[in-house]
Structure formats: C-alpha cells, structure tokens
Design a protein around this motif. Structure first.
Motif, PDB file in Angstrom:
ATOM      1  N   ASP A   1      27.543  72.772 -40.418  1.00 21.47           N
ATOM      2  CA  ASP A   1      26.089  72.615 -40.591  1.00 21.47           C
ATOM      3  C   ASP A   1      25.744  71.784 -41.824  1.00 21.47           C
ATOM      4  N   PHE A   2      26.579  70.803 -42.162  1.00 18.10           N
ATOM      5  CA  PHE A   2      26.404  69.928 -43.327  1.00 18.10           C
ATOM      6  C   PHE A   2      25.687  68.658 -42.842  1.00 18.10           C
ATOM      7  N   PRO A   3      24.345  68.604 -42.919  1.00 17.78           N
ATOM      8  CA  PRO A   3      23.604  67.491 -42.311  1.00 17.78           C
ATOM      9  C   PRO A   3      23.973  66.127 -42.888  1.00 17.78           C
ATOM     10  N   GLU A   4      24.171  66.069 -44.212  1.00 18.22           N
ATOM     11  CA  GLU A   4      24.483  64.778 -44.831  1.00 18.22           C
ATOM     12  C   GLU A   4      25.836  64.235 -44.352  1.00 18.22           C
ATOM     13  N   ALA A   5      26.768  65.144 -44.056  1.00 13.21           N
ATOM     14  CA  ALA A   5      28.076  64.700 -43.557  1.00 13.21           C
ATOM     15  C   ALA A   5      27.941  64.111 -42.155  1.00 13.21           C
ATOM     16  N   HIS A   6      27.124  64.733 -41.307  1.00  9.24           N
ATOM     17  CA  HIS A   6      26.886  64.173 -39.971  1.00  9.24           C
ATOM     18  C   HIS A   6      26.191  62.814 -40.078  1.00  9.24           C
ATOM     19  N   PHE A   7      25.227  62.723 -41.001  1.00 11.84           N
ATOM     20  CA  PHE A   7      24.533  61.444 -41.205  1.00 11.84           C
ATOM     21  C   PHE A   7      25.509  60.353 -41.643  1.00 11.84           C
ATOM     22  N   ARG A   8      26.337  60.659 -42.649  1.00  9.98           N
ATOM     23  CA  ARG A   8      27.270  59.662 -43.157  1.00  9.98           C
ATOM     24  C   ARG A   8      28.284  59.268 -42.088  1.00  9.98           C
ATOM     25  N   LEU A   9      28.759  60.245 -41.326  1.00  7.16           N
ATOM     26  CA  LEU A   9      29.704  59.936 -40.249  1.00  7.16           C
ATOM     27  C   LEU A   9      29.044  59.060 -39.189  1.00  7.16           C
ATOM     28  N   GLY A  10      27.789  59.345 -38.877  1.00 11.96           N
ATOM     29  CA  GLY A  10      27.068  58.499 -37.930  1.00 11.96           C
ATOM     30  C   GLY A  10      26.989  57.056 -38.389  1.00 11.96           C
ATOM     31  N   MET A  11      26.737  56.857 -39.688  1.00 10.13           N
ATOM     32  CA  MET A  11      26.655  55.504 -40.230  1.00 10.13           C
ATOM     33  C   MET A  11      28.007  54.797 -40.175  1.00 10.13           C
ATOM     34  N   VAL A  12      29.069  55.551 -40.456  1.00  9.37           N
ATOM     35  CA  VAL A  12      30.415  54.976 -40.387  1.00  9.37           C
ATOM     36  C   VAL A  12      30.757  54.581 -38.958  1.00  9.37           C
ATOM     37  N   LEU A  13      30.459  55.455 -38.012  1.00 13.18           N
ATOM     38  CA  LEU A  13      30.754  55.165 -36.608  1.00 13.18           C
ATOM     39  C   LEU A  13      29.937  53.970 -36.109  1.00 13.18           C
ATOM     40  N   LYS A  14      28.714  53.812 -36.602  1.00 15.63           N
ATOM     41  CA  LYS A  14      27.923  52.627 -36.252  1.00 15.63           C
ATOM     42  C   LYS A  14      28.631  51.364 -36.721  1.00 15.63           C
ATOM     43  N   GLN A  15      29.141  51.386 -37.954  1.00 17.77           N
ATOM     44  CA  GLN A  15      29.863  50.226 -38.464  1.00 17.77           C
ATOM     45  C   GLN A  15      31.120  49.929 -37.655  1.00 17.77           C
ATOM     46  N   MET A  16      31.677  50.960 -37.042  1.00 18.52           N
ATOM     47  CA  MET A  16      32.883  50.804 -36.235  1.00 18.52           C
ATOM     48  C   MET A  16      32.561  50.478 -34.775  1.00 18.52           C
ATOM     49  N   GLU A  17      31.266  50.270 -34.480  1.00 16.74           N
ATOM     50  CA  GLU A  17      30.781  49.927 -33.139  1.00 16.74           C
ATOM     51  C   GLU A  17      30.990  51.042 -32.128  1.00 16.74           C
ATOM     52  N   ARG A  18      31.066  52.261 -32.582  1.00 17.43           N
ATOM     53  CA  ARG A  18      31.156  53.429 -31.697  1.00 17.43           C
ATOM     54  C   ARG A  18      29.767  54.067 -31.654  1.00 17.43           C
ATOM     55  N   LEU A  19      28.880  53.394 -30.941  1.00 13.94           N
ATOM     56  CA  LEU A  19      27.457  53.675 -31.069  1.00 13.94           C
ATOM     57  C   LEU A  19      27.049  54.999 -30.439  1.00 13.94           C
ATOM     58  N   ASP A  20      27.677  55.376 -29.330  1.00 10.76           N
ATOM     59  CA  ASP A  20      27.327  56.660 -28.712  1.00 10.76           C
ATOM     60  C   ASP A  20      27.679  57.829 -29.633  1.00 10.76           C
TER      61      ASP A  20
END
Length: 456
Positions: free
Chosen positions: A103-122
């Motif tokens: 339940d660490f919201p900032e970690a999910h946010f940061r991971l989402g940003m990293v995955l976007k940079q890796m083109e794993r958009l879903d």
C-alpha cells in the motif's frame, strides 16, 4: 542531544525544505549511532533531492546493509536508479518495495513512471491507477496518467489529467471555467506556459478562438512576439501581463485542447499556421547566398534542447554522435542551435554555417528556416517552429518521447510535414543517425535526378 532527537529534528527540517541543516543533523545522528539505518536513508533521500546522486547511492546502500527489507530505502534507491536511467535496476528495487509494503502509493507511482520509460504502457497504467487509489489527491500521479493516455492517443481520457500540471507546477492563475460558446462576442486573454516549443505548438488554437471571441489578447515571451505578430495580425500581442487589460475569460495555451475537447480526429493541423516575415526571409536569403556559393541542398540542424528540461539527457544527442551527419559534404549544413551548445561546432572539421550570434528571436530563426530545404532536429523548439512553418522536417526521438509524438509511427498528428525517426533501443542514437543518413542519401539522389530532368 541523542541520536534519535537529531534524526527527528533533521526530518522536520527536511520536510520544511532546509536540506543543509537536515543533512548536518542526520550526520550528527550517525556519529552518535553508527548503525542508524534511518539516518543513512534520510541522507540518501536528501542527496537525491539536491541531485548529488553518486553520494546518495552510498548512503542508501548502507541503510539497506544495516536494515534488511527496508521499504523506504529501497524506494529511494529505485528513485535514484530511475533518475540515472538504470531502469531495470529501478524496477527491481521498486517491485521489492511493493512486495514489502503493497500500500505504498509513491512506490506504485514511481514504478509506473519507470515502466512508461520502458514502453510497457499497460503495466505503467496499472500502477499509476493503483497509486491514485491508495492516496487521495495524488495530483502528480493523476497528471502522469493523463500524459500516459495522451501518449497513447486516448485524448478524451488524457486532457483532464493534463490540466493538473497547473497545480503541480504553479503556472499562471487562469479562469478556465468557460465553454467555447461562452466566448461569443467576448474578450479572452491567452497565456503562454512552459517552454517556447509548447507556445508554438498550442498557438494554433488561436485561429479557433478567433472564430468565436470578438477580441483576443495573447500574452507571450518577447522572443516570440515578432513571429506570432506576423502570423496572427488581428489579435493583440503583449509581453507585459500588466498590459492585457480587463477581461472575463482567459486560458493558458496548453489548456486549449482540453477546452475544445480535441480528439485524434479534430486536431487543428494545417500544414503551416505560422508565417515568417517576408522581409526576414529576404534578409536571410541574401546572408545565406553570400556564404553558400552553389545551389546544392541546404539543411538546418539542431542537436540539443534546453539543458534545464527534465528529459533533456534523453532527448538531446551527444554532439560526437550527431556530427557524423556532416560527413555528407554534398550538402550545405546550417546550424540552428541557439545556445551554448553552438560551441560544439568548434570540434568539427567540416563546414557548418553558424549564425546564432546574429539571431535575436524566433522571427529571425523562421526567416532562416524558410531558406532551407530540410530541417533535422531533436525534440526542441526548432522542431515545433519548423513544423508550424510547414517546412520539411526530420525529428529524431528517444524511446520515451513527449506525449504529442506518440510511441509509434513516422508521421506526426500535429505537424503534417514532420517525419519521425525513433530510437529502437534505449540510448541508441547511433542507430537513429544511421537511418537518417541512409534516407538522406536516397533523398539527395532523388533530388539530383529531379534537377537533371528539370534542367533538361
């Protein structure tokens, strides 16, 4: 003072933004308690905030040595790796953080940003959505999700999130609580926001506003005034906000797509909506002719954007890679680089004309561009200017591009005359330049054949 009190006071100062005093107290805590993992983590987090990334890694790794399964330190290390483009390492740290603290919201946010940079958009969307569920009013995550939707061409879902940039970045206070039909017979003030490229990109909507409002005032930087004035002769342009006068309606330029509910099918994309001043075109024609003795193909280039842009290290091309273009000596090369990066030209032996000391604003640059056959550029204001002028433009993009270029395809939805060359592998500009050279050689061959036929 004991170690715990030093740490507590340091944390309070860090929260207030006093990084130097906080660092001093965290160091004092460690001197009193050498195995104080939380103090090491605190120092690492502060060093990330002041961009001292190498030293930050040492403190975060030390925190993890002292305290196994420490989610906050893993999160900070993941953030550090994301800042240094070590995306795979960042993903590992952030996933481990989430496994320890789901339940660490900032970690999910940061991971989402990293995955976007890796083109794993879903996957990126999944974690951004989850971060918003876990933390109310997480405007940074909502903004990031909006940008992700725009990148995917889901404009109907994206614009609302994109509007949150105004709260995040404290942009101009503007009252966008109107509908387009409300503007009938009214005065509206439009404000620039963000960089020069964004102003050039979104100013296309002025034509749509003019169809409704009786008076349009545009507040823009001085460097754009002459250019915009030459293109929109029936509006008032000001560079001093105090001069805009009284008004009931206003809007920042980047909010206009939202106000017009723009979709992929309704993007205003005329081939040229900006016009260079005819006198400046003639002026630069004479200047170029004095320097170029033949009428061979002439190309303008820009290899670097604003160094203060958050994604500049990815979107700008190191000059030692970019300069291989200049080996094609059947071309006249003209630099469109307008900042300190123009000094890179001192390292090339091939002739590249450089007029940056004689260019005072974008109107001058537009006059010069109109004398070129092609523009080759990274994602910077030059790309927007050339595209807005309707100039044949080749745009060189990194793996993680700005939302308006989307993630696939050679064509631009916003600029019909732009052709896109994309990185296939992250950081591989060599491959992009090789593709550009191959296509340029083919283009020059076709151009020579056309000239021969024309000459006959």
């Amino acid at each position: 003072m004991n170690a715990e009190l030093c740490f507590t006071q340091g944390a309070e100062l860090a929260h207030k933004g006093d990084a130097l005093q906080a660092l001093e107290l965290f160091h004092q805590a460690i001197s009193l308690k050498p195995d104080y993992a939380e103090a090491y983590n605190g120092i690492g987090a502060l060093l990330i905030n002041i961009n001292n990334l190498n030293e930050a890694e040492f403190y975060l790794q030390r925190a993890l040595e002292l305290k196994v399964d420490y989610p906050e330190a893993l999160f900070n290390l993941g953030t550090l790796f994301s800042r240094t483009s070590l995306l795979e390492e960042a993903e590992v740290c952030l996933r481990e953080t989430i496994s320890l603290q789901p339940d660490f919201p900032e970690a999910h946010f940061r991971l989402g940003m990293v995955l976007k940079q890796m083109e794993r958009l879903d996957e990126a969307e999944k974690h951004l959505v989850l971060s918003i569920r876990l933390r109310t009013d997480f405007k940074e995550a909502e903004f990031a999700l909006g940008v992700l939707y725009l990148l995917q061409g889901q404009y109907e879902k994206g614009w609302k999130g994109y509007e949150l940039r105004r709260r995040i970045f404290n942009t101009c206070d503007s009252r966008c609580n109107w509908k387009v039909e409300d503007l009938t017979g009214q005065k509206i003030v439009l404000f620039h926001e963000q960089g020069f490229g964004d102003a050039i990109h979104f100013v296309r909507y002025v034509k749509e506003i003019e169809k409704v409002a009786s008076e349009v005032v545009l507040f823009i930087p001085e460097q754009l005034k002459r250019l915009i004035s030459a293109s929109f002769k029936s509006i008032t342009i000001e560079t001093d906000e105090k001069m805009v006068g009284d008004y009931n309606f206003s809007c920042p330029l980047p909010s206009l797509p939202y106000m017009f509910r723009t979709t992929l099918d309704t993007i205003p994309s005329p081939i040229s909506y900006l016009k260079a001043d005819s006198n400046l075109i003639s002026k630069w024609s004479e200047i170029v002719k004095k320097e170029i003795k033949d009428h061979s193909f002439t190309i303008g280039v820009a290899w670097a954007g604003n160094p203060n842009h958050k994604n500049d290290k990815n979107r700008s091309i190191p000059f030692h890679v970019f300069k291989q273009l200049f080996s094609l000596q059947t071309v006249n090369w003209i630099s469109l680089q307008m900042d300190e990066k123009a000094a890179d030209l001192q390292t090339v032996s091939h002739q590249v004309l450089d007029f940056h000391e004689n260019i005072s604003d974008f109107a001058e640059t537009a006059g010069l561009i109109e004398n070129l056959d092609l523009v080759i550029t990274v994602d910077t204001a030059v790309a927007h200017l050339a595209g807005a002028l309707g100039k044949d433009t080749w745009l060189l993009l990194p793996i993680d591009p700005d939302w308006r270029w989307q993630v696939k395809g050679q064509e631009s939805l916003w600029y019909p005359t732009i052709r896109i060359f994309r990185q296939i592998h992250r950081g591989d500009w060599q491959g992009v330049l090789a593709e550009v050279i191959t296509n340029l050689e083919a283009k020059l061959k076709r151009n020579n054949q056309f000239n021969k036929i024309k000459g006959n």
